[in-house]
Design a protein around this motif. Sequence first.
Motif, PDB file in Angstrom:
ATOM      1  N   TYR A  29      10.403   7.506  -3.460  1.00 35.61           N
ATOM      2  CA  TYR A  29       9.763   6.436  -4.217  1.00 35.61           C
ATOM      3  C   TYR A  29      10.800   5.483  -4.815  1.00 35.61           C
ATOM      4  CZ  TYR A  29       6.940   4.176  -7.844  1.00 35.61           C
ATOM      5  OH  TYR A  29       6.322   3.257  -8.657  1.00 35.61           O
TER       6      TYR A  29
ATOM      7  N   GLY B 188       0.798  -1.205   0.000  1.00 28.42           N
ATOM      8  CA  GLY B 188       0.000   0.000   0.000  1.00 28.42           C
ATOM      9  C   GLY B 188       0.836   1.264   0.000  1.00 28.42           C
ATOM     10  N   HIS B 189       2.025   1.187   0.606  1.00 26.23           N
ATOM     11  CA  HIS B 189       2.900   2.354   0.680  1.00 26.23           C
ATOM     12  C   HIS B 189       3.315   2.815  -0.716  1.00 26.23           C
ATOM     13  CE1 HIS B 189       5.658   5.141   2.528  1.00 26.23           C
ATOM     14  NE2 HIS B 189       6.663   4.631   1.839  1.00 26.23           N
TER      15      HIS B 189
ATOM     16  N   TYR C 194       1.664   2.480  -3.580  1.00 29.06           N
ATOM     17  CA  TYR C 194       0.555   3.134  -4.275  1.00 29.06           C
ATOM     18  C   TYR C 194       0.235   4.495  -3.667  1.00 29.06           C
ATOM     19  CZ  TYR C 194       0.199  -1.321  -6.585  1.00 29.06           C
ATOM     20  OH  TYR C 194       0.500  -2.449  -7.319  1.00 29.06           O
ATOM     21  N   GLU C 195       0.419   4.607  -2.374  1.00 29.29           N
ATOM     22  CA  GLU C 195       0.228   5.895  -1.712  1.00 29.29           C
ATOM     23  C   GLU C 195       1.250   6.911  -2.238  1.00 29.29           C
ATOM     24  OE1 GLU C 195       0.915   7.610   2.742  1.00 29.29           O
ATOM     25  OE2 GLU C 195      -0.143   5.698   2.588  1.00 29.29           O
ATOM     26  N   LEU C 196       2.497   6.478  -2.370  1.00 28.11           N
ATOM     27  CA  LEU C 196       3.534   7.351  -2.927  1.00 28.11           C
ATOM     28  C   LEU C 196       3.208   7.735  -4.370  1.00 28.11           C
ATOM     29  CD1 LEU C 196       6.857   5.762  -1.604  1.00 28.11           C
ATOM     30  CD2 LEU C 196       6.022   8.062  -1.125  1.00 28.11           C
TER      31      LEU C 196
ATOM     32  N   GLU D  93       0.304   7.965  -5.786  1.00 22.27           N
ATOM     33  CA  GLU D  93      -0.805   8.921  -5.787  1.00 22.27           C
ATOM     34  C   GLU D  93      -0.337  10.317  -5.384  1.00 22.27           C
ATOM     35  OE1 GLU D  93      -3.926   7.333  -3.349  1.00 22.27           O
ATOM     36  OE2 GLU D  93      -4.427   5.792  -4.813  1.00 22.27           O
ATOM     37  N   LYS D  94       0.536  10.388  -4.391  1.00 24.50           N
ATOM     38  CA  LYS D  94       1.079  11.677  -3.972  1.00 24.50           C
ATOM     39  C   LYS D  94       1.911  12.307  -5.081  1.00 24.50           C
ATOM     40  CE  LYS D  94       1.267  10.867   1.012  1.00 24.50           C
ATOM     41  NZ  LYS D  94       2.158  10.760   2.190  1.00 24.50           N
TER      42      LYS D  94
END
Length: 56
Positions: free
Chosen positions: A46, A2-3, A5-7, A9-10
């Motif tokens: 990332y 999840g980390h 995909y969070e990166l 998106e950011k």
Amino acid sequence: MGHRYELEEKIEALRNELNLASQTYGLLSETVLELSIELDELLNTYYQFLFLRTIA
């Protein structure tokens, strides 16, 4: 996972913000410079994350 995909998106949100700011204020504005530095740092995070996952 999840980390990652969070990166992503950011990064995408910040890219959009940077593009809008460059159109609004011009490429040489302080705002655009600050956003560019922030994006660079996020991209470094990332790629470091991806690199560490490949050697683990």
